[in-house]
Structure formats: structure tokens, C-alpha cells
Design an enzyme around this catalytic site. Structure first.
Site, PDB file in Angstrom:
ATOM      1  N   THR A  14      -8.804  -3.655   9.293  1.00 62.63           N
ATOM      2  CA  THR A  14      -9.308  -4.395  10.444  1.00 62.63           C
ATOM      3  C   THR A  14      -8.566  -5.708  10.632  1.00 62.63           C
ATOM      4  O   THR A  14      -8.203  -6.077  11.753  1.00 62.63           O
ATOM      5  CB  THR A  14     -10.819  -4.645  10.303  1.00 62.63           C
ATOM      6  N   VAL A  15      -8.318  -6.417   9.557  1.00 64.62           N
ATOM      7  CA  VAL A  15      -7.606  -7.693   9.659  1.00 64.62           C
ATOM      8  C   VAL A  15      -6.154  -7.455  10.062  1.00 64.62           C
ATOM      9  O   VAL A  15      -5.595  -8.200  10.880  1.00 64.62           O
ATOM     10  CB  VAL A  15      -7.707  -8.475   8.338  1.00 64.62           C
ATOM     11  N   LYS A  35     -12.341   1.774  17.991  1.00 56.57           N
ATOM     12  CA  LYS A  35     -12.878   2.217  16.702  1.00 56.57           C
ATOM     13  C   LYS A  35     -13.661   3.498  16.967  1.00 56.57           C
ATOM     14  O   LYS A  35     -14.779   3.463  17.500  1.00 56.57           O
ATOM     15  CB  LYS A  35     -13.792   1.144  16.103  1.00 56.57           C
ATOM     16  N   ASP A  48     -16.019  -3.336  13.401  1.00 52.46           N
ATOM     17  CA  ASP A  48     -14.614  -3.659  13.177  1.00 52.46           C
ATOM     18  C   ASP A  48     -13.888  -4.035  14.467  1.00 52.46           C
ATOM     19  O   ASP A  48     -13.058  -4.949  14.476  1.00 52.46           O
ATOM     20  CB  ASP A  48     -13.904  -2.477  12.517  1.00 52.46           C
ATOM     21  N   ALA A 109     -11.227   5.139  10.088  1.00 55.33           N
ATOM     22  CA  ALA A 109     -12.190   4.789   9.042  1.00 55.33           C
ATOM     23  C   ALA A 109     -11.668   5.336   7.720  1.00 55.33           C
ATOM     24  O   ALA A 109     -11.443   6.539   7.594  1.00 55.33           O
ATOM     25  CB  ALA A 109     -13.548   5.393   9.359  1.00 55.33           C
ATOM     26  N   GLY A 168      -2.218  -4.908   3.388  1.00 52.44           N
ATOM     27  CA  GLY A 168      -3.404  -5.448   4.027  1.00 52.44           C
ATOM     28  C   GLY A 168      -4.000  -6.674   3.380  1.00 52.44           C
ATOM     29  O   GLY A 168      -4.776  -7.383   4.022  1.00 52.44           O
ATOM     30  N   ALA A 199      -4.350 -12.315   1.509  1.00 58.03           N
ATOM     31  CA  ALA A 199      -5.748 -12.121   1.132  1.00 58.03           C
ATOM     32  C   ALA A 199      -6.577 -13.263   1.705  1.00 58.03           C
ATOM     33  O   ALA A 199      -6.172 -14.428   1.656  1.00 58.03           O
ATOM     34  CB  ALA A 199      -5.866 -12.072  -0.384  1.00 58.03           C
ATOM     35  N   GLY A 200      -7.720 -12.939   2.254  1.00 63.93           N
ATOM     36  CA  GLY A 200      -8.597 -13.960   2.813  1.00 63.93           C
ATOM     37  C   GLY A 200      -8.272 -14.358   4.233  1.00 63.93           C
ATOM     38  O   GLY A 200      -8.932 -15.250   4.791  1.00 63.93           O
TER      39      GLY A 200
END
EC number: 6.3.3.3
Length: 234
Positions: A14-15, A35, A48, A109, A168, A199-200
Site C-alpha cells: 500500500t505504501v 483495491k 488500503d 491482497a 517495500g 521503513a516507516g
């Protein structure tokens, strides 16, 4: 049109999708995120597609079905007694969105071959119907090469194009396996490494996310990222 899959769950799809969308929006393109099946959320909770819109900016966010339990879509649909969403429905919705959008991102998904319906239809089947390339979001560390190679083989077996892979969730302090994977992932995939999302990143303020997204993605996705594995010694 770009189908976004992963090598598993909680991989950062998603990110990564939001980052691709943010770069496209910044370039003045009209973007939609589709989605097909959202699982594990109750009615009214942001899914998402909505999260991608929150991070990336003004885009069309569409969700075809929602099932409350965090399971594969086919299983989640059967357990709650709701009709599943098959590949043909996914393809139809995506094609409709192309009428007034420059870029349609279809986010799956879990992994590529997760069952969408009781007949065994998958995101890969939807991509075949659409004739769309697939961007694969992968993990950074140990074990990712095998999963990436398996996904690439599944795509090739169906005649689907692999646009490339994006990490990701790139750790702030990558270990030896992650650092080596910068060079090894393109080999395993047989396709280019097109970015690494920190990350984050999903916890950033939307304005900061949009400002930084281009630095996480390579030029084929509209960004300016270059893999350290290819620039070392340059």
C-alpha cells in the site's frame, strides 16, 4: 495501467502504491487506485485505497468488496456469506477507470496467487485479462530472493510482464543480506529493481511523504532513485 502485487502480506504494497501514485500526481497525471478486495476491516474503517489517497494526494480510491476477517479474499468472502470478487470484475472495474484517468493502479491482497473467488481466480488472472504489467513489492532481507523468483516464474508462465520490483520497507540499518539483495533481487526477478521505500514511510505526514516519494522510486516509475548496488564505484 499497473497491477501491484507482493511476495506476501505486510510487505509494504500500500505504501509503495501510494509512492507511485504521489509521483504520478506530482507530474500532473490523473490517478486511480483500485483495491479489488479489502479484508480484515470493519465497515467504515479506512482501507488500503483510502490510505494510498491520504498519503499520495487527490486521487480516485475505489474498493470493490470488503470482508471483515483478515484472510485470503475467497476464504473471507465465504466465511461471511458475501459474494467474492473475481478476476473479470476486477478487470472490468479497472478498464472503466482508464476512461478518465492517466494511471490506474490495481493493488492486490497478499501475494500474486492468493485466491479471489471459489473458482481459484487470482490477481494474476485479472492482470492477464487486462494485459497489464505487474509491479512486485518485495521484502528487503533474508528469504526474499526465493519468493521473488517464484513470483517472477508465475508471471512468466502466464505471459505477464514484470515491470520491476520495489523493496517495500527498506530498513534504516540494513543487514548484510539486505545490502547484498540490492544486487541480487534484479537477478532473481529477471527485472530491474525500481526503488526502495524506507521503513516507516507510511507514518510520515502526507506533505512529507509526497515531497520524498520521488527519491524512493527509479526513473521508470517517475522518480530519481538509483540503487547503491549500481552506483557503487561510479
Amino acid at each position: 495501467m499497473l497491477v501491484v502485487s507482493g511476495t506476501g502480506t505486510e510487505i509494504g504494497k500500500t505504501v509503495a502504491t501510494a509512492a507511485v501514485a504521489a509521483v504520478a500526481l506530482a507530474a500532473g497525471r490523473r490517478v486511480a487506485v483500485l483495491k479489488p478486495a479489502q479484508t480484515g476491516l470493519a465497515p467504515g474503517e479506512p482501507g488500503d485505497a483510502a490510505e494510498a489517497a491520504r498519503l499520495a494526494g487527490p486521487l480516485t480510491a475505489r474498493e470493490l468488496a470488503r470482508f471483515p476477517e483478515p484472510l485470503a479474499p475467497a476464504t473471507a468472502a465465504a466465511r461471511c456469506g458475501l459474494p467474492p470478487v473475481g478476476p473479470a470484475e476486477v478487470a472490468k472495474a479497472a478498464e472503466e477507470l482508464t476512461a478518465d484517468h492517466d494511471l490506474v493502479l490495481v493493488e492486490g491482497a497478499g501475494g500474486l496467487l492468493v485466491r479471489l473467488d471459489e473458482t481459484g481466480g487470482t490477481l494474476a488472472d485479472a492482470a492477464v485479462l487486462l494485459g497489464a504489467p505487474v509491479l512486485v513489492v518485495v521484502a528487503a532481507g533474508l528469504g526474499t530472493l526465493n519468493l521473488t523468483a517464484l513470483t517472477a516464474e508465475a508471471l512468466a508462465a502466464r505471459g505477464l510482464g514484470l515491470a520491476g520490483v520495489v523493496i517495500g520497507s527498506w530498513p534504516a540499518e540494513p543487514d548484510l543480506a539486505a545490502r547484498c539483495n540490492l544486487a541480487d533481487l534484479p537477478v532473481a526477478a529477471g527485472a530491474p529493481l525500481l526503488g526502495a521505500v524506507p521503513a516507516g514511510a507510511g507514518a510520515l505526514r502526507p506533505a512529507d511523504f509526497r515531497a520524498r516519494a520521488g527519491s524512493w522510486l527509479a526513473p521508470p516509475l517517475g522518480g530519481r532513485w538509483r540503487s547503491p548496488a549500481t552506483t557503487a564505484g561510479a
